[in-house]
Scaffold this motif. Structure first.
Motif, PDB file in Angstrom:
ATOM      1  N   PHE A 130       7.949  -4.565  18.356  1.00  0.00           N
ATOM      2  CA  PHE A 130       7.365  -3.418  19.061  1.00  0.00           C
ATOM      3  C   PHE A 130       7.694  -3.453  20.556  1.00  0.00           C
ATOM      4  CE2 PHE A 130       4.071  -3.220  15.570  1.00  0.00           C
ATOM      5  CZ  PHE A 130       4.436  -1.963  15.120  1.00  0.00           C
ATOM      6  N   ASP A 131       7.697  -4.671  21.121  1.00  0.00           N
ATOM      7  CA  ASP A 131       7.929  -4.801  22.561  1.00  0.00           C
ATOM      8  C   ASP A 131       9.364  -4.499  22.977  1.00  0.00           C
ATOM      9  OD1 ASP A 131       8.639  -7.092  21.148  1.00  0.00           O
ATOM     10  OD2 ASP A 131       8.107  -8.460  22.759  1.00  0.00           O
ATOM     11  N   ASN A 132      10.249  -4.232  22.011  1.00  0.00           N
ATOM     12  CA  ASN A 132      11.651  -3.935  22.330  1.00  0.00           C
ATOM     13  C   ASN A 132      12.055  -2.490  22.043  1.00  0.00           C
ATOM     14  OD1 ASN A 132      12.574  -6.563  23.266  1.00  0.00           O
ATOM     15  ND2 ASN A 132      12.090  -7.234  21.197  1.00  0.00           N
ATOM     16  N   VAL A 133      11.101  -1.632  21.739  1.00  0.00           N
ATOM     17  CA  VAL A 133      11.392  -0.225  21.434  1.00  0.00           C
ATOM     18  C   VAL A 133      12.096   0.438  22.617  1.00  0.00           C
ATOM     19  CG1 VAL A 133      10.351   2.038  20.994  1.00  0.00           C
ATOM     20  CG2 VAL A 133       9.589   0.050  19.696  1.00  0.00           C
ATOM     21  N   ASP A 134      11.539   0.309  23.809  1.00  0.00           N
ATOM     22  CA  ASP A 134      12.155   0.918  24.991  1.00  0.00           C
ATOM     23  C   ASP A 134      13.469   0.228  25.354  1.00  0.00           C
ATOM     24  OD1 ASP A 134      10.075   2.736  25.202  1.00  0.00           O
ATOM     25  OD2 ASP A 134       8.963   1.531  26.654  1.00  0.00           O
ATOM     26  N   PHE A 135      13.503  -1.095  25.211  1.00  0.00           N
ATOM     27  CA  PHE A 135      14.691  -1.886  25.540  1.00  0.00           C
ATOM     28  C   PHE A 135      15.924  -1.369  24.795  1.00  0.00           C
ATOM     29  CE2 PHE A 135      17.317  -5.780  24.833  1.00  0.00           C
ATOM     30  CZ  PHE A 135      17.607  -6.067  26.166  1.00  0.00           C
ATOM     31  N   PHE A 136      15.762  -1.053  23.509  1.00  0.00           N
ATOM     32  CA  PHE A 136      16.877  -0.583  22.681  1.00  0.00           C
ATOM     33  C   PHE A 136      16.950   0.946  22.576  1.00  0.00           C
ATOM     34  CE2 PHE A 136      16.382  -4.916  20.789  1.00  0.00           C
ATOM     35  CZ  PHE A 136      17.645  -5.389  21.117  1.00  0.00           C
ATOM     36  N   ASN A 137      16.160   1.657  23.386  1.00  0.00           N
ATOM     37  CA  ASN A 137      16.159   3.128  23.369  1.00  0.00           C
ATOM     38  C   ASN A 137      15.881   3.684  21.972  1.00  0.00           C
ATOM     39  OD1 ASN A 137      17.004   3.230  26.181  1.00  0.00           O
ATOM     40  ND2 ASN A 137      19.010   2.602  25.427  1.00  0.00           N
ATOM     41  N   LEU A 138      14.858   3.152  21.326  1.00  0.00           N
ATOM     42  CA  LEU A 138      14.507   3.577  19.972  1.00  0.00           C
ATOM     43  C   LEU A 138      13.452   4.677  20.008  1.00  0.00           C
ATOM     44  CD1 LEU A 138      14.099   0.054  18.328  1.00  0.00           C
ATOM     45  CD2 LEU A 138      16.105   1.538  18.224  1.00  0.00           C
ATOM     46  N   THR A 139      13.493   5.519  18.995  1.00  0.00           N
ATOM     47  CA  THR A 139      12.448   6.513  18.796  1.00  0.00           C
ATOM     48  C   THR A 139      11.644   6.058  17.588  1.00  0.00           C
ATOM     49  OG1 THR A 139      13.878   8.237  19.670  1.00  0.00           O
ATOM     50  CG2 THR A 139      11.955   8.951  18.410  1.00  0.00           C
ATOM     51  N   ALA A 140      10.434   5.607  17.831  1.00  0.00           N
ATOM     52  CA  ALA A 140       9.593   5.056  16.761  1.00  0.00           C
ATOM     53  C   ALA A 140       8.857   6.181  16.046  1.00  0.00           C
ATOM     54  CB  ALA A 140       8.598   4.059  17.333  1.00  0.00           C
ATOM     55  N   GLY A 141       8.973   6.176  14.727  1.00  0.00           N
ATOM     56  CA  GLY A 141       8.275   7.161  13.915  1.00  0.00           C
ATOM     57  C   GLY A 141       7.431   6.487  12.865  1.00  0.00           C
ATOM     58  N   HIS A 178      18.903   2.720  10.239  1.00  0.00           N
ATOM     59  CA  HIS A 178      17.440   2.710  10.355  1.00  0.00           C
ATOM     60  C   HIS A 178      16.941   1.275  10.553  1.00  0.00           C
ATOM     61  CE1 HIS A 178      18.013   6.703   9.163  1.00  0.00           C
ATOM     62  NE2 HIS A 178      17.541   6.683   7.939  1.00  0.00           N
ATOM     63  N   LEU A 179      15.969   1.124  11.442  1.00  0.00           N
ATOM     64  CA  LEU A 179      15.369  -0.175  11.742  1.00  0.00           C
ATOM     65  C   LEU A 179      13.867  -0.129  11.557  1.00  0.00           C
ATOM     66  CD1 LEU A 179      17.267  -0.671  15.057  1.00  0.00           C
ATOM     67  CD2 LEU A 179      17.271  -2.384  13.264  1.00  0.00           C
ATOM     68  N   ILE A 180      13.327  -1.205  11.034  1.00  0.00           N
ATOM     69  CA  ILE A 180      11.878  -1.366  10.960  1.00  0.00           C
ATOM     70  C   ILE A 180      11.416  -1.948  12.298  1.00  0.00           C
ATOM     71  CG2 ILE A 180       9.983  -2.599   9.803  1.00  0.00           C
ATOM     72  CD1 ILE A 180      11.265  -0.576   7.953  1.00  0.00           C
ATOM     73  N   ILE A 181      10.300  -1.452  12.795  1.00  0.00           N
ATOM     74  CA  ILE A 181       9.711  -1.991  14.023  1.00  0.00           C
ATOM     75  C   ILE A 181       8.383  -2.632  13.629  1.00  0.00           C
ATOM     76  CG2 ILE A 181       8.894  -1.453  16.339  1.00  0.00           C
ATOM     77  CD1 ILE A 181      10.570   1.180  16.073  1.00  0.00           C
ATOM     78  N   PHE A 182       8.218  -3.897  14.008  1.00  0.00           N
ATOM     79  CA  PHE A 182       6.956  -4.573  13.689  1.00  0.00           C
ATOM     80  C   PHE A 182       6.634  -5.623  14.743  1.00  0.00           C
ATOM     81  CE2 PHE A 182       9.656  -7.837  12.192  1.00  0.00           C
ATOM     82  CZ  PHE A 182       8.923  -8.940  11.797  1.00  0.00           C
ATOM     83  N   ASP A 183       5.466  -6.195  14.644  1.00  0.00           N
ATOM     84  CA  ASP A 183       4.995  -7.175  15.613  1.00  0.00           C
ATOM     85  C   ASP A 183       5.673  -8.515  15.354  1.00  0.00           C
ATOM     86  OD1 ASP A 183       3.673  -8.802  17.371  1.00  0.00           O
ATOM     87  OD2 ASP A 183       1.667  -8.364  16.609  1.00  0.00           O
ATOM     88  N   MET A 184       6.561  -8.909  16.250  1.00  0.00           N
ATOM     89  CA  MET A 184       7.284 -10.177  16.108  1.00  0.00           C
ATOM     90  C   MET A 184       6.642 -11.299  16.906  1.00  0.00           C
ATOM     91  SD  MET A 184      11.323  -9.394  15.771  1.00  0.00           S
ATOM     92  CE  MET A 184      11.590 -11.135  15.951  1.00  0.00           C
ATOM     93  N   THR A 185       5.438 -11.083  17.404  1.00  0.00           N
ATOM     94  CA  THR A 185       4.768 -12.092  18.226  1.00  0.00           C
ATOM     95  C   THR A 185       4.674 -13.426  17.493  1.00  0.00           C
ATOM     96  OG1 THR A 185       3.446 -10.327  19.207  1.00  0.00           O
ATOM     97  CG2 THR A 185       2.709 -12.575  19.602  1.00  0.00           C
ATOM     98  N   HIS A 186       4.281 -13.391  16.205  1.00  0.00           N
ATOM     99  CA  HIS A 186       4.116 -14.646  15.455  1.00  0.00           C
ATOM    100  C   HIS A 186       5.445 -15.384  15.296  1.00  0.00           C
ATOM    101  CE1 HIS A 186       5.305 -11.769  12.388  1.00  0.00           C
ATOM    102  NE2 HIS A 186       5.595 -12.770  11.585  1.00  0.00           N
ATOM    103  N   VAL A 187       6.542 -14.642  15.165  1.00  0.00           N
ATOM    104  CA  VAL A 187       7.866 -15.257  15.046  1.00  0.00           C
ATOM    105  C   VAL A 187       8.225 -15.951  16.355  1.00  0.00           C
ATOM    106  CG1 VAL A 187      10.337 -14.810  14.701  1.00  0.00           C
ATOM    107  CG2 VAL A 187       8.647 -13.552  13.349  1.00  0.00           C
ATOM    108  N   ASN A 188       8.055 -15.226  17.465  1.00  0.00           N
ATOM    109  CA  ASN A 188       8.425 -15.793  18.761  1.00  0.00           C
ATOM    110  C   ASN A 188       7.496 -16.921  19.207  1.00  0.00           C
ATOM    111  OD1 ASN A 188      10.893 -14.540  19.425  1.00  0.00           O
ATOM    112  ND2 ASN A 188       9.807 -12.632  19.807  1.00  0.00           N
ATOM    113  N   LEU A 189       6.224 -16.862  18.824  1.00  0.00           N
ATOM    114  CA  LEU A 189       5.310 -17.972  19.132  1.00  0.00           C
ATOM    115  C   LEU A 189       5.740 -19.238  18.394  1.00  0.00           C
ATOM    116  CD1 LEU A 189       1.767 -16.316  19.198  1.00  0.00           C
ATOM    117  CD2 LEU A 189       2.969 -17.399  21.112  1.00  0.00           C
TER     118      LEU A 189
END
Length: 152
Positions: free
Chosen positions: A59-70, A105-116
């Protein structure tokens, strides 16, 4: 050992003739396969994950990659978490090495647990995951010994 080396060289030549693109990856301290990929012209760091059904970004990379989240009907599961809320970003350009696809198409989800989890090993945070959707579309061949991914 000499025959194995020759077989690998022969394989690389065959794949080149078949229009496969060779992409190098790294293996992290945590034994993850790390690969660079560009989404909509922006380069990021990804795990190459044969067990992930879909490619995704945090989710924290939506703007970084210029994504339109739906909206997405998909619930994400993996790495010890289930039923996670997701969104969907349609029609993106994806480039890995010299291989590319559009309308992706890309799925957007919370990757916090992966990065932690990665942080505990002092590993760099990731932008996302390249999954089986890309591997299937690109008719992937993974050469673990030489740390190369081939996509057609």
């Amino acid at each position: 050992f000499g025959n194995q080396f020759k077989a690998m060289k022969d394989l690389q030549e065959v794949l080149k003739k078949e229009k496969y693109k060779k992409i190098h990856f790294k293996v992290s301290k945590t034994q993850h396969l790390l690969i660079k990929a560009s989404i909509n012209g922006v380069t990021g760091n990804f795990i190459l994950d044969t067990g992930a059904s879909n490619s995704c970004v945090g989710f924290d990379n939506v703007d970084f990659f210029n994504l339109t989240a739906g909206k997405s009907k998909t619930k994400a599961a993996g790495a010890g978490a289930t039923g996670m809320f997701t969104q969907l970003a349609k029609n993106n350009d994806l480039k890995i090495g010299r291989w590319k696809t559009d309308g992706f198409h890309l799925i957007i989800f919370d990757m916090t647990h992966v990065n932690l989890a990665l942080q505990q090993y002092k590993a760099k945070p990731l932008h996302g995951i390249i999954g089986a959707d890309v591997l299937l579309e690109g008719k992937a061949i993974i050469d673990y010994y030489n740390h190369c991914l081939y996509l057609k």
